[in-house]
Scaffold this motif. Structure first.
Motif, PDB file in Angstrom:
ATOM      1  N   GLN A   1       8.520  77.138  60.711  1.00 23.91           N
ATOM      2  CA  GLN A   1       7.111  77.296  60.322  1.00 23.91           C
ATOM      3  C   GLN A   1       6.377  75.945  60.333  1.00 23.91           C
ATOM      4  O   GLN A   1       5.224  75.855  60.758  1.00 23.91           O
ATOM      5  CB  GLN A   1       7.014  77.942  58.925  1.00 23.91           C
ATOM      6  CG  GLN A   1       5.592  78.346  58.556  1.00 23.91           C
ATOM      7  CD  GLN A   1       4.988  79.366  59.532  1.00 23.91           C
ATOM      8  OE1 GLN A   1       5.565  80.420  59.759  1.00 23.91           O
ATOM      9  NE2 GLN A   1       3.843  79.031  60.126  1.00 23.91           N
TER      10      GLN A   1
ATOM     11  N   ASP B   1       3.170  75.115  62.520  1.00 22.76           N
ATOM     12  CA  ASP B   1       1.938  74.617  61.890  1.00 22.76           C
ATOM     13  C   ASP B   1       1.450  73.344  62.584  1.00 22.76           C
ATOM     14  O   ASP B   1       0.255  73.178  62.844  1.00 22.76           O
ATOM     15  CB  ASP B   1       2.163  74.315  60.399  1.00 22.76           C
ATOM     16  CG  ASP B   1       2.376  75.592  59.586  1.00 22.76           C
ATOM     17  OD1 ASP B   1       2.084  76.686  60.097  1.00 22.76           O
ATOM     18  OD2 ASP B   1       2.859  75.479  58.438  1.00 22.76           O
TER      19      ASP B   1
ATOM     20  N   LYS C   1       2.640  82.464  66.273  1.00 20.81           N
ATOM     21  CA  LYS C   1       3.244  82.815  64.982  1.00 20.81           C
ATOM     22  C   LYS C   1       4.726  83.130  65.117  1.00 20.81           C
ATOM     23  O   LYS C   1       5.167  83.603  66.176  1.00 20.81           O
ATOM     24  CB  LYS C   1       2.561  84.076  64.428  1.00 20.81           C
ATOM     25  CG  LYS C   1       1.133  83.899  64.030  1.00 20.81           C
ATOM     26  CD  LYS C   1       0.658  85.194  63.368  1.00 20.81           C
ATOM     27  CE  LYS C   1      -0.832  85.196  63.185  1.00 20.81           C
ATOM     28  NZ  LYS C   1      -1.453  86.474  63.365  1.00 20.81           N
ATOM     29  N   LEU C   2       5.451  82.926  64.040  1.00 21.95           N
ATOM     30  CA  LEU C   2       6.814  83.445  63.979  1.00 21.95           C
ATOM     31  C   LEU C   2       6.667  84.958  64.043  1.00 21.95           C
ATOM     32  O   LEU C   2       5.827  85.526  63.340  1.00 21.95           O
ATOM     33  CB  LEU C   2       7.501  83.005  62.685  1.00 21.95           C
ATOM     34  CG  LEU C   2       7.764  81.507  62.575  1.00 21.95           C
ATOM     35  CD1 LEU C   2       8.390  81.149  61.231  1.00 21.95           C
ATOM     36  CD2 LEU C   2       8.658  81.017  63.714  1.00 21.95           C
TER      37      LEU C   2
END
Ligand code: OAD
Length: 227
Positions: free
Chosen positions: A47, A51, A128-129
């Motif tokens: 994450q 980011d 996004k994950l």
């Protein structure tokens, strides 16, 4: 037509609002490389990695090419211009340069984590994950991370060998193999280094232009178009 090979780094995009890495307030002053740009980071804190690149991608969607990028397009009026960039932005392409090779990947692309040949254009800033490739695996930023091979280096070396003129713009020349390209150019060709902090780093006749890209590159291009 003579060939100009141009090696660019983060400095050429600085005046477009993209951060460099090693200057004061550069990206590596505020982030530890291994925490955001390594396979280890991707494995342990994905994450954080997402980011970091999402934030940069978001900025890129509003950034515009500057006078340095546009001057290299104008240079095509008289020369075959091959750009080898360490940058992951698309500002050379958006300015209109015809030949751009990305050594360190591209921010506006994502890649499958099971099949590296599956590469997707991103028309949004956020990855996004949970975003998956067509084979069902997680997508990752299409970026060369520290410790990973640089697949485009062979092609970049072949390009460097063709240079009749070599330009280095806005790079600290400390990251390899990119910095080694200067060793593959023909002996004695005119070589220019445009960077406010440029120092002599090459054996070839080296013209140092201690200017920001937005000033130094247009001036150099005018000189080359008029010679
Ligand atoms: P650096 O941050 O190491 O160097 C940026 C260079 O740009 C410095 O030499 C500055 O003096 C110069 N500079 C700053 N503002 C400028 C301006 N307005 N005009 C011209 N030059 C300016 O960035 P790179 O050399 O590009 O790799 O770094 C190489 C690689 O290291 C990057 O591609 C990245 C990084 O880790 C990866 O992420 C794989």
């Amino acid at each position: 037509m003579e060939t100009v090979v141009v090696l660019t780094g983060a400095g050429i995009s600085a005046e477009s609002g993209c951060n460099t890495f090693r200057d004061n307030n550069g990206l590596w002053r505020n982030h530890r490389v291994e925490e955001v740009a390594s396979p280890y980071a991707w494995q342990h804190t994905p994450q954080l990695v997402m980011d970091f690149y999402n934030e940069r991608r978001k900025k890129l969607f509003t950034a515009q090419p500057n006078a340095g990028h546009y001057a290299l397009v104008k240079l095509e009026l008289k020369y075959r211009v091959a750009i080898i960039t360490q940058n992951v932005d698309d500002l050379h392409e958006r300015a209109g340069s015809s030949h751009v090779l990305h050594l360190h990947g591209e921010l506006k692309k994502a890649r499958s984590t099971v099949d590296p040949t599956l590469i997707y254009e991103l028309n949004r800033w956020e990855l996004k994950l949970g975003d998956l490739c067509e084979k069902g695996s997680q997508l990752r930023p299409h970026i060369v991370w520290f410790g990973e091979p640089v697949p485009m280096i062979e092609q970049a070396i072949e390009t460097a060998k063709q240079a009749d003129y070599f330009m280095v713009i806005g790079t600290s020349m400390v990251v390899y193999p990119a910095a080694s390209l200067i060793h593959y150019i023909k002996k004695g060709i005119p070589t220019y280094y445009v960077d406010p902090n440029a120092t002599s780093k090459a054996g070839n006749p080296l013209h140092i232009i201690k200017e920001k890209a937005g000033v130094g590159v247009p001036r150099l291009v005018e000189q080359m178009l008029n010679q």
